[in-house]
Scaffold this active site. Structure first.
Site, short mmCIF file in Angstrom:
data_model
loop_
_atom_site.label_atom_id
_atom_site.label_comp_id
_atom_site.label_asym_id
_atom_site.label_seq_id
_atom_site.Cartn_x
_atom_site.Cartn_y
_atom_site.Cartn_z
N GLU A 26 0.84 -1.06 -0.25
CA GLU A 26 -0.29 -0.31 0.47
C GLU A 26 0.84 1.52 -0.29
OE1 GLU A 26 -1.43 3.07 0.51
OE2 GLU A 26 -2.26 2.98 2.54
N GLU B 262 4.84 8.77 -3.61
CA GLU B 262 5.13 7.98 -2.25
C GLU B 262 6.04 7.38 -3.37
OE1 GLU B 262 2.42 6.16 0.27
OE2 GLU B 262 1.95 8.25 0.83
#
Length: 727
Positions: free
Chosen positions: A188, A197
């Site tokens: 995730e 990210e």
């Protein structure tokens, strides 16, 4: 020479959220990451710094983690359930070796987990009969979070079933940490934009070094979508030149010929776009942009051309984007970050979340890409050409092929600001208030010396323009030379000379008499209205403020703007926000109660405990309703050094509803006559407010409900602590 200190007005949270918190992470060559809570925006940001001090105390880690989105993420039932269904469908081979990557490449920071996905995978592995045969490994580079992960595993009896390595994923090696390459990857590592990210470099390294060929993955695929919109609010957030032309006040932050000298950063900006439903016009149907397959090595760079048919006449001010996650290979489990108005009104068949609609959440938002200038004109049924491209960390758009972005480095005088700051700088009422306050303050003063004690280019230009005989000292602690170059570029258009401007490039905490040795007396005008910040000295945070720090350098008749700050509050119904900050118990069958204190849980706390006051754009917090009038709780007098304050008030409920807490903000009194006041309350969309949630929601009514609120401010810790009771 008279002196004046102008404490300008910055869009920042109230004192409860004014913490400068530093967390550090070891890197090679004595370098470290610091995760800092920006006191101007309330946002967390990563800095790379030289490592000179020991790690922060555990309480500082807790303060910072409470300001993150971990709690909100774990309260996202749709997300958790989607991952559970997909992991159960994927981890079916009892001999599987599973790798959980929840930590990102260091360049992009890291987002730790509590081991939830690892525990789901371990449970699925056991159900497949693989306990003792398969294996499960997870990496967690941030040591304090890694320790918390181990506590969660221990509380759920899984400490011996999952190997946790305190390393980044790109530091793991087969034959060292891992016995062999993994068959299944669960991860995730997604932000609101999808790529921010470090998804691509993380997947690339995993496929190159850690995974078998053709591995199974959860998620399986992510698809990004976009839609063209017209929105006055979004236009104001990026077109400063057009908006300040409408103010007609003679101050130019973006003079003709330098329209983009002050702009938003050319990127996608995360925003809760559900709140814009009544303020936008859709100019197209949703269109697909990119697909990213987790099960194969992604490309670092891609480009696609998209033909978009306009569905209405208008000006396309922005592209609003989101993504849809397909978590399983069969295509039966999905999670979407699409705004509600797209899911409800679109004629396009977009995959929905597992078990229907998802709740409001703050950890994933939509993204806004601003189309430069006044927007792209569109006519119904016209075909518009869109070029989309992505690199390793971001997606960018070019509409009609004429919105080209120079590949050259930006000029040294070009500054980028947050969208909210751009809108604020172009706001007519805001500028009028500041200009009026400066004029009043300087009335009758000849050749004043003014200090702008923060990074405010607006105040520096206003003072320099309105007071041609003044000496302006700008601190510019963050902008430094870029701030000087910017002022130099706009000086002629604003009719001031750079000979009268001095840029020091220091924070007020570092200012000395030697920095001002050419100045006999000062007239002080610090820009930053929220005076309090924290300076790290050893292991102690020493709270100071510009007003106190500059006091020895000021003349006795120094004028201070703002003169006063008034802490205001009102009771509100905030069901979506309260639900996202509620304490954790069972999360998909796993006990998470141990993390509540660390993550700053606010709802359903035991006894009389209460969570922290946190900064939010209240208008983006899902459903909201005011339940009372606005009350004053405390005043800060900036004519004297800041001292300990106490305030209390009774809030009479004005409307029926369920009270989830109260919202606090500061109204800034700019002048001594109290005639010019700027509010940063919930009606103002360019500031964050502080939100203090109740442990338990209370049904209230105008007949019998009264809320008692107390607050204490400690200048030594910069803490504003609230106590409340509803009767």
């Amino acid at each position: 020479m008279p002196s004046c200190l102008l404490l300008g007005v910055a869009p920042r949270p109230p004192p409860a959220a004014l913490h400068l918190l530093l967390l550090r992470r070891r890197m090679a060559s004595n370098r470290a990451f610091q995760l800092r809570l920006n006191p101007l925006t309330g946002d967390s940001e990563w800095l790379v710094v030289d490592e000179e001090e020991e790690a922060p105390a555990p309480t500082q880690h807790k303060q910072l983690l409470a300001a993150t989105s971990y709690l909100d993420m774990l309260n996202d039932t749709a997300r958790n359930r989607a991952y559970r269904h997909a992991i159960d469908a994927t981890v079916t081979d009892p001999t599987s070796r599973v790798l959980d990557i929840g930590v990102l490449m260091p360049k992009y920071g890291f987002r730790a987990g509590t081991g939830l996905l690892s525990m789901m995978a371990a449970r699925a592995l056991a159900a497949a009969g693989g306990e003792g045969r398969g294996s499960l490994s997870a990496c967690e580079a941030y040591l304090p979070m890694g320790k918390l992960t181990r506590r969660v595993l221990r509380a759920n009896g899984m400490e011996d079933k999952i190997k946790v390595f305190h390393k980044r994923s790109d530091e793991l090696k087969v034959g060292v940490e891992l016995d062999s390459r993994a068959h299944i990857l669960v991860s995730e590592i997604l932000d609101s934009e999808l790529l921010g990210e470090g998804l691509i470099p993380t997947l690339q390294h995993a496929h190159d070094m850690l995974l078998v060929k053709n591995p199974k993955t959860v998620p399986f695929r992510a698809t990004t979508y976009g839609v063209l919109v017209e929105s006055t609010l979004l236009w104001k957030m990026h077109d400063l030149h057009s908006n300040e032309a409408n103010t007609e006040d003679g101050v130019w932050l973006t003079p003709d010929g330098t329209e983009n000298i002050l702009s938003v950063k050319l990127q996608q900006h995360a925003m809760q776009c559900d709140a814009l439903e009544d303020e936008i016009r859709l100019l197209s149907e949703p269109f697909k942009v990119f697909e990213i397959d987790f099960w194969k090595r992604p490309d670092s760079h891609r480009e696609t051309k998209i033909e978009i048919k306009a569905t209405a006449d208008g000006h396309a001010h922005a592209i609003i984007s989101w993504w849809v996650l397909q978590l399983d290979s069969a295509g039966s489990v999905f999670y979407s970050t699409a705004p509600r108005w797209v899911r409800q009104s679109s004629g396009v068949d977009l995959p929905q979340c597992v078990n229907g609609m998802k709740d409001w959440c703050d950890h994933w938002k939509q993204c806004v890409w601003f189309i430069q200038g006044t927007g792209a004109p569109a006519m119904k049924d016209q075909t518009l050409a869109l070029r989309a491209s992505h690199d390793q960390t971001s997606i960018s758009y070019h509409l009609n092929m004429n919105d080209e972005v120079s590949s050259k480095s930006p000029k040294s005088d070009h500054l980028t600001l947050l969208p909210e700051r751009i809108a604020l700088y172009g706001d007519k009422a805001w500028r009028s208030a500041l200009i009026g306050a400066v004029r009043n303050a300087m009335s009758g003063r000849s050749s004043p010396t003014c200090i702008v004690a923060d990074d405010s280019v607006l105040l520096a230009v206003i003072v320099s323009s309105l007071l041609p005989s003044s000496k302006v000292i700008t601190m510019f602690p963050g902008l430094r030379d870029k701030g000087f170059n910017y002022l130099q570029a706009v000086a002629d258009a604003n009719n001031f000379s750079m000979d009268r401007i001095k840029v020091i490039g220091k924070k007020a905490s570092s200012l000395t008499v030697n920095d001002l040795k050419d100045e006999k007396t000062l007239e002080k005008h610090p820009y930053q209205l929220g005076l309090l910040f924290q300076e790290k000295k050893g292991q102690k945070f020493e709270t100071r403020n510009e007003r106190t720090l500059l006091d020895p350098l000021l003349s006795e008749d120094a004028f201070i703007m703002p003169c006063k700050g008034i802490l205001r509050l009102c009771a509100m119904s905030l069901p979506d926000l309260w639900r996202s900050r509620c304490s954790l118990k069972d999360v998909e069958g796993f006990d998470h109660s141990i993390v509540n204190d660390t993550f700053g849980a606010c709802g359903d706390l035991p006894g009389e405990q209460q969570g922290p006051c946190l900064p939010y754009y209240v208008w983006q917090c899902g459903y909201t309703k005011k339940l009372s009038k606005v009350y004053s709780l405390m005043e800060f007098n900036f004519s004297e050094p800041i001292h300990s304050c106490f305030g209390e008030t009774k809030i009479k409920v004005a409307h029926d509803g369920i009270c989830h807490g109260f919202v606090v903000w500061i109204d800034w009194v700019l002048d001594e006559k109290k005639s010019i006041v700027i509010s940063t309350g919930p009606e103002s969309r360019y500031w964050k407010q502080g939100v203090q949630l109740l442990s338990r929601p209370v049904q209230v009514n105008p007949v019998s409900s009264v809320m008692h609120v107390e607050a204490h401010f400690d200048p030594d810790t910069a803490e504003l602590v609230f106590k409340s009771m509803v009767s």
